[in-house]
Design an enzyme around this catalytic site. Structure first.
Site, PDB file in Angstrom:
ATOM      1  N   ASP A 105      21.401 -53.854 -51.219  1.00  0.00           N
ATOM      2  CA  ASP A 105      20.861 -52.557 -51.597  1.00  0.00           C
ATOM      3  C   ASP A 105      19.706 -52.634 -52.598  1.00  0.00           C
ATOM      4  OD1 ASP A 105      20.846 -49.775 -51.851  1.00  0.00           O
ATOM      5  OD2 ASP A 105      22.282 -49.770 -53.465  1.00  0.00           O
TER       6      ASP A 105
ATOM      7  N   CYS B  15      31.273 -39.187 -33.883  1.00  0.00           N
ATOM      8  CA  CYS B  15      31.214 -37.943 -34.662  1.00  0.00           C
ATOM      9  C   CYS B  15      31.581 -36.742 -33.782  1.00  0.00           C
ATOM     10  CB  CYS B  15      29.808 -37.734 -35.242  1.00  0.00           C
ATOM     11  SG  CYS B  15      29.471 -38.734 -36.706  1.00  0.00           S
TER      12      CYS B  15
ATOM     13  N   CYS C  99      31.965 -32.583 -34.472  1.00  0.00           N
ATOM     14  CA  CYS C  99      32.283 -32.319 -35.892  1.00  0.00           C
ATOM     15  C   CYS C  99      31.003 -32.096 -36.705  1.00  0.00           C
ATOM     16  CB  CYS C  99      33.067 -33.498 -36.464  1.00  0.00           C
ATOM     17  SG  CYS C  99      33.473 -33.313 -38.210  1.00  0.00           S
TER      18      CYS C  99
ATOM     19  N   CYS D 255      30.495 -32.557 -42.510  1.00  0.00           N
ATOM     20  CA  CYS D 255      29.589 -33.016 -43.577  1.00  0.00           C
ATOM     21  C   CYS D 255      28.416 -32.055 -43.751  1.00  0.00           C
ATOM     22  CB  CYS D 255      29.094 -34.432 -43.295  1.00  0.00           C
ATOM     23  SG  CYS D 255      28.238 -34.642 -41.716  1.00  0.00           S
TER      24      CYS D 255
ATOM     25  N   CYS E   5      27.897 -29.810 -47.418  1.00  0.00           N
ATOM     26  CA  CYS E   5      26.916 -30.301 -48.394  1.00  0.00           C
ATOM     27  C   CYS E   5      26.481 -29.155 -49.309  1.00  0.00           C
ATOM     28  CB  CYS E   5      25.705 -30.897 -47.681  1.00  0.00           C
ATOM     29  SG  CYS E   5      24.446 -31.458 -48.849  1.00  0.00           S
TER      30      CYS E   5
ATOM     31  N   CYS F 299      19.418 -34.227 -52.071  1.00  0.00           N
ATOM     32  CA  CYS F 299      20.773 -34.769 -52.225  1.00  0.00           C
ATOM     33  C   CYS F 299      21.197 -34.786 -53.703  1.00  0.00           C
ATOM     34  CB  CYS F 299      20.784 -36.184 -51.651  1.00  0.00           C
ATOM     35  SG  CYS F 299      22.372 -37.006 -51.749  1.00  0.00           S
TER      36      CYS F 299
ATOM     37  N   CYS G  90      27.413 -38.351 -55.559  1.00  0.00           N
ATOM     38  CA  CYS G  90      28.171 -37.282 -54.886  1.00  0.00           C
ATOM     39  C   CYS G  90      28.920 -37.900 -53.706  1.00  0.00           C
ATOM     40  CB  CYS G  90      27.215 -36.196 -54.399  1.00  0.00           C
ATOM     41  SG  CYS G  90      28.031 -34.868 -53.481  1.00  0.00           S
TER      42      CYS G  90
ATOM     43  N   CYS H  67      30.073 -35.400 -48.695  1.00  0.00           N
ATOM     44  CA  CYS H  67      29.960 -35.591 -47.240  1.00  0.00           C
ATOM     45  C   CYS H  67      30.886 -36.696 -46.730  1.00  0.00           C
ATOM     46  CB  CYS H  67      28.512 -35.856 -46.826  1.00  0.00           C
ATOM     47  SG  CYS H  67      27.834 -37.418 -47.411  1.00  0.00           S
TER      48      CYS H  67
ATOM     49  N   CYS I 283      34.766 -36.032 -44.389  1.00  0.00           N
ATOM     50  CA  CYS I 283      34.704 -36.699 -43.080  1.00  0.00           C
ATOM     51  C   CYS I 283      36.118 -37.032 -42.589  1.00  0.00           C
ATOM     52  CB  CYS I 283      33.874 -37.979 -43.191  1.00  0.00           C
ATOM     53  SG  CYS I 283      33.821 -38.925 -41.638  1.00  0.00           S
TER      54      CYS I 283
END
Length: 308
Positions: free
Chosen positions: A132, A186, A189, A192, A196, A212, A239, A242, A246
């Site tokens: 990352d 997914c 659905c 999320c 949000c 975000c 946060c 989302c 799920c």
């Protein structure tokens, strides 16, 4: 008879399991043709906000062979961080990934050990570890390596364990056996998208990073925008909304990495404790934590914004 590629692949996957990784998927290093227009559109729409680093190294972001010379394989790894206990529900909130020690250091050590084992067992293998912190599309590589699919919230999701895990890569100049992408689960659905607080998921699979809560509470260096008043849902660092909503995360299981265990004081903190946090307490609770990235001034800014 087992060929070398198969043997080396088995060795890497077995070693990654020994080091505590949830899973390991391998894909052929090369240019991500399908993702180039997606990334271009995302940047064109200014979804990166003030995260100008996302605009840098466009070609490298799409092609790991420009990051690691002669690279042949991208080894993607997942490391669980789902906690066994969560914060006081009445308190200000920080993302679960930041409860324990900074994942960059924890994972880098594991990747260093993995590469070292590869070099001892196989021979001269060159490569680099990524956590990352470099221009690597980690979720794309993990999905190509069959570790999950990229969901409507743009997180990597797996049927067995949901999405509360870190993604890391080892890019190496060794040919291996490659895994295949799995299908999207997914379905219809939209949990999320509907949940949000800031409407950051602007369409299925597209997140406007500049809307975000994680962006506002961590990345944004300016004052928080007034139009976000009442929308931050008591989050002061990151946060998880989302992910929390799920359905696949009902399969999340607590991690087994002692370094990700939180300071016990953190879990019991009430709003008043956050509001009165001192430098000393901050350093004690968040020693070696990802929260240090926003510094105590950043936390105080976020808390003041929520209070006023």
């Amino acid at each position: 008879m087992i060929n070398n590629k198969e043997k080396y692949t088995q060795l890497i996957k077995a070693e990654s399991k020994r080091l505590g990784f949830l899973s390991c998927g391998i894909s052929k290093a090369g240019f991500l043709e399908e993702d180039a227009p997606r990334l271009e559109n995302w940047l064109h729409n200014n979804h990166q906000g003030q995260m100008s680093y996302m605009e840098n190294n466009f070609e490298k972001r799409l092609n790991p062979t420009l990051l690691v010379e002669d690279s042949k394989s991208v080894v993607s790894l997942l490391l669980n961080y789902f906690p066994s206990e969560e914060q006081n529900k009445e308190s200000y909130k920080i993302s679960k990934y930041a409860y324990g020690q900074d994942y960059h250091f924890v994972i880098k050590e594991k990747l260093k050990e993995l590469l070292n084992t590869i070099q001892i067992e196989i021979g001269e293998v060159s490569g680099r570890a990524f956590v990352d912190s470099a221009p690597v599309l980690d979720k794309v590589w993990a999905s190509k390596g069959g570790l999950g699919w990229i969901g409507k919230n743009s997180n990597l999701i797996t049927q067995k364990v949901g999405s509360f895990y870190f993604i890391a890569e080892l890019i190496i100049d060794l040919e291996l056996e490659y895994d295949h992408a799995i299908t999207d689960h997914c379905g219809t659905c939209t949990a999320c998208i509907d949940s949000c607080p800031t409407d950051a998921i602007v369409s299925p699979y597209v997140v406007d990073g500049s809307k975000c809560i994680s962006y506002f509470t961590i990345e944004l260096k300016d004052n928080l925008p007034y139009e976000m008043k009442g929308k931050l849902d008591d989050w002061i660092f990151g946060c998880d909304v989302c992910q929390d909503v799920c359905p696949w995360n009902r399969f999340s299981k607590p991690h087994k990495e002692p370094l990700f265990n939180p300071n016990t004081e953190l879990l019991s903190f009430a709003k008043k404790d956050w509001e009165e946090i001192t430098d000393e307490v901050f350093k004690n609770i968040f020693k070696n934590s990802a929260v240090k990235r926003t510094k105590i001034e950043g936390l105080k800014r976020n808390i003041t914004f929520l209070k006023d």
